[in-house]
Design a protein around this motif. Structure first.
Motif, PDB file in Angstrom:
ATOM      1  N   THR A 171      -6.569   0.950  -6.608  1.00 32.29           N
ATOM      2  CA  THR A 171      -7.728   0.530  -7.403  1.00 32.29           C
ATOM      3  C   THR A 171      -8.624   1.668  -7.851  1.00 32.29           C
ATOM      4  O   THR A 171      -9.558   1.443  -8.614  1.00 32.29           O
ATOM      5  CB  THR A 171      -8.579  -0.457  -6.596  1.00 32.29           C
ATOM      6  N   ARG A 190       0.832  -1.192   0.000  1.00 31.68           N
ATOM      7  CA  ARG A 190       0.000   0.000   0.000  1.00 31.68           C
ATOM      8  C   ARG A 190       0.873   1.251   0.000  1.00 31.68           C
ATOM      9  O   ARG A 190       1.891   1.321   0.672  1.00 31.68           O
ATOM     10  CB  ARG A 190      -0.925  -0.016   1.218  1.00 31.68           C
ATOM     11  N   GLU A 250      -4.402   5.008   0.902  1.00 30.94           N
ATOM     12  CA  GLU A 250      -5.584   5.867   0.779  1.00 30.94           C
ATOM     13  C   GLU A 250      -5.158   7.314   0.595  1.00 30.94           C
ATOM     14  O   GLU A 250      -4.417   7.866   1.409  1.00 30.94           O
ATOM     15  CB  GLU A 250      -6.480   5.746   2.012  1.00 30.94           C
ATOM     16  N   GLU A 258     -10.843   3.107  -6.145  1.00 27.30           N
ATOM     17  CA  GLU A 258     -12.158   2.963  -5.528  1.00 27.30           C
ATOM     18  C   GLU A 258     -12.264   3.885  -4.315  1.00 27.30           C
ATOM     19  O   GLU A 258     -11.274   4.171  -3.646  1.00 27.30           O
ATOM     20  CB  GLU A 258     -12.391   1.513  -5.095  1.00 27.30           C
ATOM     21  N   LYS A 264     -12.990   4.740  11.041  1.00 25.98           N
ATOM     22  CA  LYS A 264     -13.967   3.731  10.639  1.00 25.98           C
ATOM     23  C   LYS A 264     -15.100   3.631  11.657  1.00 25.98           C
ATOM     24  O   LYS A 264     -14.874   3.642  12.862  1.00 25.98           O
ATOM     25  CB  LYS A 264     -13.292   2.372  10.478  1.00 25.98           C
ATOM     26  N   ASN A 309      -8.732   4.787  -2.881  1.00 21.64           N
ATOM     27  CA  ASN A 309      -7.734   3.723  -2.823  1.00 21.64           C
ATOM     28  C   ASN A 309      -6.649   4.016  -3.859  1.00 21.64           C
ATOM     29  O   ASN A 309      -6.944   4.170  -5.045  1.00 21.64           O
ATOM     30  CB  ASN A 309      -8.392   2.372  -3.096  1.00 21.64           C
ATOM     31  N   ALA A 319     -16.379   0.705   8.323  1.00 18.86           N
ATOM     32  CA  ALA A 319     -16.227   1.499   7.101  1.00 18.86           C
ATOM     33  C   ALA A 319     -15.874   2.940   7.452  1.00 18.86           C
ATOM     34  O   ALA A 319     -16.380   3.492   8.441  1.00 18.86           O
ATOM     35  CB  ALA A 319     -17.513   1.469   6.283  1.00 18.86           C
ATOM     36  N   ARG A 320     -15.009   3.546   6.652  1.00 19.68           N
ATOM     37  CA  ARG A 320     -14.627   4.927   6.905  1.00 19.68           C
ATOM     38  C   ARG A 320     -15.784   5.887   6.646  1.00 19.68           C
ATOM     39  O   ARG A 320     -16.540   5.723   5.681  1.00 19.68           O
ATOM     40  CB  ARG A 320     -13.444   5.328   6.025  1.00 19.68           C
ATOM     41  N   THR A 359     -12.834   4.843  -0.592  1.00 16.44           N
ATOM     42  CA  THR A 359     -12.723   4.158   0.696  1.00 16.44           C
ATOM     43  C   THR A 359     -13.625   4.792   1.740  1.00 16.44           C
ATOM     44  O   THR A 359     -13.680   4.337   2.883  1.00 16.44           O
ATOM     45  CB  THR A 359     -11.264   4.166   1.197  1.00 16.44           C
ATOM     46  N   ALA A 360     -14.324   5.841   1.353  1.00 18.48           N
ATOM     47  CA  ALA A 360     -15.335   6.483   2.197  1.00 18.48           C
ATOM     48  C   ALA A 360     -16.318   7.195   1.277  1.00 18.48           C
ATOM     49  O   ALA A 360     -15.968   7.565   0.154  1.00 18.48           O
ATOM     50  CB  ALA A 360     -14.706   7.479   3.159  1.00 18.48           C
ATOM     51  N   TYR A 403     -11.936  10.863   9.800  1.00 15.76           N
ATOM     52  CA  TYR A 403     -12.226   9.875   8.761  1.00 15.76           C
ATOM     53  C   TYR A 403     -12.014   8.458   9.299  1.00 15.76           C
ATOM     54  O   TYR A 403     -11.672   7.543   8.564  1.00 15.76           O
ATOM     55  CB  TYR A 403     -11.356  10.127   7.510  1.00 15.76           C
TER      56      TYR A 403
END
Length: 446
Positions: A192, A41, A175, A194, A261, A189, A265-266, A196-197, A259
């Motif tokens: 990807t 990451r 992130e 995508e 979780k 992300n 989930a964030r 993340t929140a 931010y």
């Protein structure tokens, strides 16, 4: 994935005993990881990875600068430079410029200043600083879009946004935090692309059809620019701090966002907001322990806020906000940036008040300064009685000048002093030239 495949092919060519040993070593390494995850990451690159040098915008350098530092090379960009530059883990120089044609984003090789790659990007790029991860992969925004590149300059992914994305920051491993001039907040992300929140829009007047709406007011921190400067991020406490102008408000404020979780989930949410006299100008800056947020007010004050509550700890009359930026050390030293030609000043945060350590009235500063772990500070000053500029090192204990290095043909001002993991220094003038300093022995050995 490509790197993993290469490793597997290499392992098959090794003798069986060596391959077995290699597998055993890898297993031991993985066993030592807290969650068994092979951590690829992205993280902030060692060095000067983003706007402000680091996540907290503190413009502070840990590496030692060589005693035999000298000018290695210079390179023009073809247009004005207004955003700070970055230095990656490999000391590659990342710079943006406002050019009429050709490239306006450059990644320069530290040995010669030659272009590793360059790009022509859309409006908004000139106010942005590259974000660089530990793999030398840059991230940056342009009007209506935030992009991730690989180390060779190929686009890895793109994310549509509302407004102009400001200089990105890492919020957690893998992130990226993106904030835009129209008040949009995204957590993405880094691999990807995508979310993340869930996306957050801080203002109802955000206009997806006009990315440049309000951009003209960002330089002056006007009301149509919702967020005019990059966030200061505290990864340990999972929160960040913004200079934010609420829709319809009479002034901007410091706004703290969490931010963390919730139920796995964030979620990005406000923690507190604080009004400061006359409103905020410039980016927020975070102390190394994450307990204090610093900001400039339009009245020329530096305001220190409790990062957990937003309560004012102290304020100090700086006599103007100048570049509206500062350098902050882990032990509480603060070197604010004044107006062009202002004296060099060093302050110390005493918790409930601030004290002046010393002031050099004979140094006409024209740059944001950088404090270092070697109890020194680097800045750029206007040479006495001249328009020329010099890179200058002073002692933080007494303010005495330690070194002065000329910047040939430099005039105007510079956007800051960046320090690489090897202690190399890079500065850029607003007229559009990059200067790179390295160890004399390193230069002669190339």
């Amino acid at each position: 994935m490509v790197q993993a495949a290469d490793r597997r092919r290499t392992a098959r060519r090794l003798p069986a005993t060596v391959a077995t040993l290699l597998v055993s070593v890898v297993a031991l390494v993985l066993a030592g990881c807290s969650d068994g995850h092979i951590d690829v990451r992205s993280l902030p690159s060692p060095g000067w990875s983003s706007y402000g040098g680091n996540n907290g915008n503190s413009n502070y350098a840990y590496p030692s600068v060589p005693d035999d530092l000298e000018l290695s090379w210079t390179r023009p960009t073809g247009g004005p430079i207004t955003a700070p530059i970055t230095l990656s883990n490999q000391s590659n120089v990342g710079v943006t410029a406002t050019t009429d044609n050709g490239c306006n984003v450059f990644v320069l090789d530290p040995r010669t200043g030659r272009k590793n790659f360059c790009k022509r990007m859309r409006e908004g790029i000139g106010v942005n600083t590259l974000l660089v991860d530990q793999y030398d992969q840059p991230y940056i925004g342009e009007a209506a879009k935030f992009l991730a590149f690989n180390a060779g300059g190929a686009i890895r992914w793109q994310m549509p946004v509302i407004g102009v994305p400001l200089s990105g920051k890492f919020a957690a491993p893998g992130e990226v935090l993106v904030t835009t001039t129209q008040g949009q907040i995204l957590l993405i992300n880094s691999q990807t692309n995508e979310f993340t929140a869930p996306e957050v829009r801080l203002r109802a007047d955000a206009n997806p059809d006009d990315a440049l709406q309000g951009l003209g007011e960002c330089v002056t921190n006007g009301p149509r620019c919702a967020i005019p400067a990059p966030a200061a991020v505290d990864m340990d406490h999972e929160r960040f701090f913004l200079n934010f102008w609420p829709q319809g408000a009479i002034a901007s404020q410091v706004r703290a966002m969490a931010y963390s979780k919730e139920n796995g989930a964030r979620v990005v949410r406000e923690i507190w907001h604080a009004d400061v006299p006359g409103g905020v100008i410039g980016p927020t800056t975070l102390s190394a322990d994450g307990n204090t947020v610093y900001a400039f007010s339009r009245l020329g004050q530096i305001v220190a806020l409790d990062a957990a509550t937003g309560k004012t700890k102290w304020s100090y009359n700086n006599g103007g906000y100048g570049f509206a930026t500062m350098s902050v050390s882990p032990d509480g030293l603060i070197m604010p940036t004044g107006v062009l030609g202002a004296p060099l000043v060093l302050l110390r945060d005493k918790g409930d008040h601030v004290e002046k350590v010393w002031q050099r009235d004979d140094l006409a500063t024209v740059s944001l300064s950088t404090l270092t772990a070697q109890n020194t500070a680097w800045t750029v000053v206007r040479d006495a009685g001249k328009n020329s500029l010099s890179l200058t090192e002073v002692s933080t204990s007494d303010g005495k000048t330690l070194r002065t290095l000329a910047l040939p043909e430099a005039v105007g001002f510079t956007t800051g002093v960046a320090v690489s993991p090897k202690g190399q220094i890079a500065v850029a003038t607003n007229i559009g030239k990059v200067y790179f300093f390295d160890s004399k022995s390193e230069i002669e050995g190339q």
